[in-house]
Design a protein around this motif. Structure first.
Motif, mmCIF file in Angstrom:
data_model
loop_
_atom_site.group_PDB
_atom_site.id
_atom_site.type_symbol
_atom_site.label_atom_id
_atom_site.label_comp_id
_atom_site.label_asym_id
_atom_site.label_seq_id
_atom_site.Cartn_x
_atom_site.Cartn_y
_atom_site.Cartn_z
ATOM 1 N N LEU A 106 10.741 8.858 -13.422
ATOM 2 C CA LEU A 106 9.471 8.166 -13.675
ATOM 3 C C LEU A 106 9.496 6.714 -13.232
ATOM 4 C CD1 LEU A 106 6.640 7.968 -15.082
ATOM 5 C CD2 LEU A 106 7.872 7.415 -17.196
ATOM 6 N N TYR A 107 8.428 6.319 -12.557
ATOM 7 C CA TYR A 107 8.114 4.901 -12.390
ATOM 8 C C TYR A 107 6.805 4.633 -13.114
ATOM 9 C CZ TYR A 107 6.541 0.442 -10.723
ATOM 10 O OH TYR A 107 6.083 -0.853 -10.688
ATOM 11 N N ALA A 108 6.819 3.697 -14.051
ATOM 12 C CA ALA A 108 5.603 3.312 -14.778
ATOM 13 C C ALA A 108 5.397 1.824 -14.591
ATOM 14 C CB ALA A 108 5.734 3.661 -16.262
ATOM 15 N N GLY A 109 4.338 1.447 -13.885
ATOM 16 C CA GLY A 109 4.129 0.034 -13.628
ATOM 17 C C GLY A 109 2.747 -0.250 -13.086
ATOM 18 N N SER A 111 0.224 -4.408 -9.274
ATOM 19 C CA SER A 111 0.657 -5.705 -8.739
ATOM 20 C C SER A 111 2.021 -5.628 -8.065
ATOM 21 C CB SER A 111 0.683 -6.757 -9.846
ATOM 22 O OG SER A 111 1.563 -6.372 -10.887
ATOM 23 N N HIS A 112 2.738 -4.526 -8.263
ATOM 24 C CA HIS A 112 4.046 -4.352 -7.628
ATOM 25 C C HIS A 112 3.937 -3.750 -6.228
ATOM 26 C CE1 HIS A 112 6.460 -5.353 -11.174
ATOM 27 N NE2 HIS A 112 5.502 -4.762 -11.869
ATOM 28 N N ILE A 113 2.718 -3.392 -5.837
ATOM 29 C CA ILE A 113 2.499 -2.689 -4.572
ATOM 30 C C ILE A 113 1.531 -3.483 -3.705
ATOM 31 C CG2 ILE A 113 1.520 -0.584 -3.567
ATOM 32 C CD1 ILE A 113 2.541 0.841 -6.112
ATOM 33 N N HIS A 114 1.746 -3.478 -2.415
ATOM 34 C CA HIS A 114 0.905 -4.239 -1.493
ATOM 35 C C HIS A 114 -0.573 -3.932 -1.748
ATOM 36 C CE1 HIS A 114 -0.378 -6.190 2.224
ATOM 37 N NE2 HIS A 114 0.848 -6.671 2.340
ATOM 38 N N PHE A 115 -1.321 -4.933 -2.174
ATOM 39 C CA PHE A 115 -2.642 -4.688 -2.729
ATOM 40 C C PHE A 115 -3.693 -4.317 -1.690
ATOM 41 C CE2 PHE A 115 -3.179 -9.051 -1.461
ATOM 42 C CZ PHE A 115 -4.537 -9.246 -1.290
ATOM 43 N N ARG A 116 -3.451 -4.587 -0.428
ATOM 44 C CA ARG A 116 -4.445 -4.243 0.593
ATOM 45 C C ARG A 116 -4.323 -2.793 1.045
ATOM 46 N NH1 ARG A 116 -2.572 -9.309 2.173
ATOM 47 N NH2 ARG A 116 -4.106 -10.987 2.110
ATOM 48 N N GLY A 117 -3.296 -2.106 0.602
ATOM 49 C CA GLY A 117 -3.103 -0.739 1.037
ATOM 50 C C GLY A 117 -2.594 -0.648 2.462
ATOM 51 N N GLU A 118 -1.948 -1.729 2.913
ATOM 52 C CA GLU A 118 -1.407 -1.768 4.256
ATOM 53 C C GLU A 118 0.117 -1.778 4.190
ATOM 54 O OE1 GLU A 118 -2.916 -5.422 5.643
ATOM 55 O OE2 GLU A 118 -5.005 -4.755 5.764
ATOM 56 N N TRP A 120 9.470 13.008 -8.360
ATOM 57 C CA TRP A 120 9.099 11.625 -8.608
ATOM 58 C C TRP A 120 7.730 11.575 -9.267
ATOM 59 C CZ3 TRP A 120 12.668 7.945 -8.133
ATOM 60 C CH2 TRP A 120 13.785 8.220 -7.348
ATOM 61 N N VAL A 121 7.676 10.875 -10.392
ATOM 62 C CA VAL A 121 6.457 10.790 -11.196
ATOM 63 C C VAL A 121 6.039 9.328 -11.279
ATOM 64 C CG1 VAL A 121 5.393 11.291 -13.433
ATOM 65 C CG2 VAL A 121 7.206 12.794 -12.538
ATOM 66 N N PHE A 122 4.780 9.039 -10.966
ATOM 67 C CA PHE A 122 4.272 7.666 -10.971
ATOM 68 C C PHE A 122 3.135 7.549 -11.974
ATOM 69 C CE2 PHE A 122 6.350 8.313 -6.970
ATOM 70 C CZ PHE A 122 7.028 7.120 -6.750
ATOM 71 N N ILE A 175 1.251 3.916 -7.423
ATOM 72 C CA ILE A 175 2.061 4.712 -6.504
ATOM 73 C C ILE A 175 2.071 4.012 -5.150
ATOM 74 C CG2 ILE A 175 0.088 6.186 -5.893
ATOM 75 C CD1 ILE A 175 2.097 8.488 -5.489
ATOM 76 N N PRO A 176 3.219 3.912 -4.500
ATOM 77 C CA PRO A 176 3.263 3.282 -3.173
ATOM 78 C C PRO A 176 2.346 3.991 -2.183
ATOM 79 C CG PRO A 176 5.478 3.580 -4.064
ATOM 80 C CD PRO A 176 4.556 4.320 -4.976
#
Length: 372
Positions: free
Chosen positions: A182-185, A188-195, A217-219, A223-224
């Motif tokens: 599991l990733y729980a977050g 803000s940890h992921i590139h916000f523009r989706g690029e 893998w569970v998000f 999710i990236p």
């Protein structure tokens, strides 16, 4: 016998976000239950002076806009008249040059204004930080206000009742052929523009993709972007974030055997608190943490994606090693519950005595106060 007078705190939390709960809401609940303090709360600044007349301390959280600083300057003149202390609480880096480019608020000068942030801190009597690194960071940035550290503590009433060894072993056995990780977050940890771009997953994303058939893998919450095709193919799972009140129950319901906490190696993340570690350990769930400052005390760490897979495999290799890791984590968090007397005492001392007062036994012990 006359009952001891307890402090009255007027607090302005940053809302209903995670930071507000860890730093303001949960401590205030506990202090009121124990009758150690009285609280009045508002998400907006109050302009009527009568609201401040019974306050011993006014606590503000993460103020960094010019509009709010204008109000604080007016509040300071009232502070002299009514003799309350003004305390600033922050658990993150707010200076824009040290906020990573992938952060969703990077370009929002309304929330990240260096000049306004610095002025707000200077107007207060004391700044309360969540980590020693964050304290040193703001001091090095030239903040002259006295700084103290009160670290984040997880409430037992929120997350303490989800540790069941029989359920952990059941989850382990049921998914042994393809363990659920599991990733729980937050997003803000992921590139916000989706690029494509460097974020907190950039160094582990290839390892995750290469192990999709070995691990499930569970998000939860984010999710990236690189894994969206895998989500559509149902090779990974994604769930929208749960409201904080139901978050521990949601985590337990996913029947995962382990968690991960990847972070990019930069100054913004060095200032982070170890909340993901505490959350995982409250469930007795082992967590593989990035080997940087916030997680140096965590028993299972990694620096690269391949190392992350290695420590996951080592932890899950058999029931004995797995249960040992579950117990170690839970034992560590058992010393961190907010309700423990030494933890609630820090808040009692904060609101009862001024900075560096000798009666601040627990705060001074943590901060090693010597004049500053």
């Amino acid at each position: 016998m006359k009952k001891k007078q307890i402090p009255t705190v007027l607090t302005f939390p940053s809302g209903l976000n995670q930071s507000a709960f860890w730093r303001v809401h949960w401590p205030s609940y506990q202090m009121m239950v124990m009758e150690k303090a009285k609280y009045n709360k508002s998400v907006r600044f109050l302009r009527d002076s009568i609201a401040y007349r019974t306050s011993d301390v006014v606590q503000i959280q993460r103020i960094s806009t010019e509009k709010d600083v204008d109000f604080l300057e007016k509040l300071c003149s009232l502070k002299k008249e009514l003799e309350f202390r003004l305390v600033y609480d922050v658990d993150d880096i707010l200076f824009i040059e040290d906020i990573p480019g992938f952060h969703s608020g990077k370009e929002n000068t309304k929330f990240f204004n260096n000049q306004a942030t610095k002025r707000a801190m200077e107007l207060c009597d004391e700044i309360i930080l969540s980590t020693p690194f964050l304290k040193e960071y703001y001091i090095q940035k030239g903040i002259e206000t006295k700084c103290s550290v009160i670290s984040n503590k997880i409430p037992y009433f929120w997350a303490g009742n989800y540790y069941h060894e029989d359920q952990m072993i059941k989850n382990y056995r049921n998914h042994k052929h393809r363990p659920r990780i599991l990733y729980a977050g937050a997003t803000s940890h992921i590139h916000f523009r989706g690029e494509p771009g460097k974020d907190d997953f950039s160094h582990v994303i290839e390892a995750i993709k290469s192990s999709i058939h070995q691990f499930k893998w569970v998000f939860l919450g984010a999710i990236p972007w690189e894994l969206l095709p895998n989500k559509e193919a149902e090779e990974v799972e994604f769930y929208e974030f749960e409201v904080i009140e139901r978050y521990p129950k949601r985590v337990a319901s996913l029947e995962c055997s382990m968690m991960i906490a990847p972070l990019a190696d930069h100054i913004f993340n060095y200032a982070k608190a170890d909340v993901k570690f505490q959350e995982a350990c409250s469930h007795g769930m082992p967590i593989a943490c990035q080997d940087i400052i916030p997680y140096k005390h965590c028993p299972i760490r990694f620096d690269t994606g391949e190392k992350m897979l290695e420590v996951i495999r080592d932890t899950l290799k058999n029931e004995e090693s797995y249960l040992k890791a579950c117990r170690v984590g839970r034992h560590m968090v058992d010393k961190l519950w907010l309700e423990l007397p030494e933890n609630t005492a820090q808040y009692e001392e904060l609101f009862t005595y001024p900075y560096a007062d000798k009666r601040r036994v627990h705060i001074n012990k943590v901060n090693h106060v010597k004049g500053r």
